[in-house]
Design an enzyme around this catalytic site. Structure first.
Site, PDB file in Angstrom:
ATOM      1  N   ARG A  45      32.503  37.934  46.156  1.00  0.00           N
ATOM      2  CA  ARG A  45      33.111  38.347  48.137  1.00  0.00           C
ATOM      3  C   ARG A  45      32.153  39.521  48.272  1.00  0.00           C
ATOM      4  O   ARG A  45      31.147  39.966  47.266  1.00  0.00           O
ATOM      5  CB  ARG A  45      34.612  38.901  47.520  1.00  0.00           C
ATOM      6  CG  ARG A  45      35.056  39.830  46.764  1.00  0.00           C
ATOM      7  CD  ARG A  45      36.118  40.622  47.292  1.00  0.00           C
ATOM      8  NE  ARG A  45      36.531  41.384  46.309  1.00  0.00           N
ATOM      9  CZ  ARG A  45      35.942  42.733  46.177  1.00  0.00           C
ATOM     10  NH1 ARG A  45      35.138  43.355  47.153  1.00  0.00           N
ATOM     11  NH2 ARG A  45      36.330  44.007  45.096  1.00  0.00           N
ATOM     12  N   ASN A  90      31.541  43.381  49.133  1.00  0.00           N
ATOM     13  CA  ASN A  90      31.600  44.291  48.130  1.00  0.00           C
ATOM     14  C   ASN A  90      31.804  45.551  49.667  1.00  0.00           C
ATOM     15  O   ASN A  90      31.469  45.460  50.846  1.00  0.00           O
ATOM     16  CB  ASN A  90      31.667  44.618  47.297  1.00  0.00           C
ATOM     17  CG  ASN A  90      32.098  45.739  46.586  1.00  0.00           C
ATOM     18  OD1 ASN A  90      33.550  45.661  47.005  1.00  0.00           O
ATOM     19  ND2 ASN A  90      31.507  46.583  45.964  1.00  0.00           N
ATOM     20  N   ASP A 122      30.552  54.095  42.742  1.00  0.00           N
ATOM     21  CA  ASP A 122      31.438  54.093  43.160  1.00  0.00           C
ATOM     22  C   ASP A 122      30.594  54.015  44.899  1.00  0.00           C
ATOM     23  O   ASP A 122      29.303  53.486  45.000  1.00  0.00           O
ATOM     24  CB  ASP A 122      33.318  53.691  43.504  1.00  0.00           C
ATOM     25  CG  ASP A 122      33.709  52.419  44.077  1.00  0.00           C
ATOM     26  OD1 ASP A 122      32.617  51.671  45.151  1.00  0.00           O
ATOM     27  OD2 ASP A 122      34.358  52.184  44.064  1.00  0.00           O
TER      28      ASP A 122
HETATM   29 CA    CA Z   1      33.528  50.190  46.147  1.00  0.00          CA
END
Ligand code: CA
Length: 286
Positions: free
Chosen positions: A98, A100, A193
């Site tokens: 998918r 992100n 992240d």
């Molecule tokens: Ca992330």
């Protein structure tokens, strides 16, 4: 530093915060729930619409409405999720694939990358130009995540989480071309992240499984660590009328109930006021 829970969202995987300056609200997504949220700091109210499939990120469209990168492709829609139009289908198979993280840049382009459960290194990173054309700019990606730009536009920052750090590219604001990839900094506390760049040009990096955020200079020197009471810190974005508040998203995904019992605020939207504020979020110009 006082870190507040501004929304006890209980999100599975809150991500993609972006300040919508036209509507004075923070947009964010809960990826596996397929929800695009709208948080109004003035009232504390939060609402959402259901995309009907996992949604990796949301960006603001300059002409009105939003851009979504989902499991199946890149879409535009109205602010309330209606009038959804597919711009580009993107093959994110095999199962688990998918879109992100993604973001609009200050020059009107929208960038987003994919991730796959397996195999690694088979995902990509894409740039949607203002003319609507889509360009795959990186191959061999494992888990495309945070991105940002230096205030002068000369550098783009990029996280492929599995690589354990933040990379930098030379970036041409005229064309969106990226070249000269190099490692800017390594993360040894959890995994990198999402990220954002502040008005001083420093990077704030969310630490997945790292219980916080870190701020680095544009040369990659660690300046500060901000602790959070949630281990999976996913992303951050400046917001508020003066762009003085740093909003931070967190996740419950993948954590057992016995682990979550010790971090009841996981999945919340947090916020605090750093010494330095942010830069206006980009909007897709197409
Ligand atoms: Ca992330």
């Amino acid at each position: 530093m006082i870190i507040d829970v501004v929304l006890a969202a209980g999100a599975r995987l809150a991500e993609g915060p972006v300040w919508d300056r036209k509507n004075n609200c923070l947009r964010w997504v809960d990826i596996p729930a397929g929800l695009v949220h709208r948080f109004d700091p003035a009232t504390g109210a939060d609402s959402s619409f259901d995309v009907g499939e996992p949604v990796g990120t949301v960006a603001v469209r300059a002409s009105g409405g939003l851009v979504l990168a989902t499991k199946t492709g890149i879409y535009t829609c109205a602010d309330d999720g209606s009038d959804r139009v597919l711009l580009h289908e993107v093959d994110t198979d095999p199962p688990g694939g998918r879109f992100n993280d993604g973001k609009a840049d200050p020059w009107g382009r929208f960038w987003a990358g994919t991730m796959l459960d397996d195999p690694h290194e088979a995902a990509g990173f894409y740039r949607l130009d203002a003319d609507g054309s889509l360009h795959q700019v990186l191959t061999g990606v494992s888990c495309s995540n945070g991105l940002g730009w230096s205030p002068d536009g000369a550098t783009m920052y990029y996280v492929d989480t599995q690589l354990g750090g933040v990379d930098a590219f030379d970036h041409d604001p005229e064309t969106g071309a990226i070249t000269g990839r190099r490692r800017l900094l390594d993360i040894e506390r959890g995994w990198p992240d999402g990220l954002t760049v502040d008005a001083a040009g420093c990077l704030w990096v969310a630490l997945w499984d790292g219980w916080g955020l870190r701020r680095y200079t544009q040369e990659g020197r660690l300046l500060e660590t901000v602790e959070l009471p949630a281990q999976r810190v996913t992303s951050c974005a400046f917001g508020g009328p003066e762009l003085s508040t740093l909003y931070v998203t967190t996740a419950r995904a993948g954590l057992k109930e016995e682990v979550l019992a010790f971090q009841p605020e996981a999945g919340s939207l947090f916020a605090f006021e750093p010494e330095v504020g942010g830069l206006p979020a980009g909007e897709w110009a197409g």
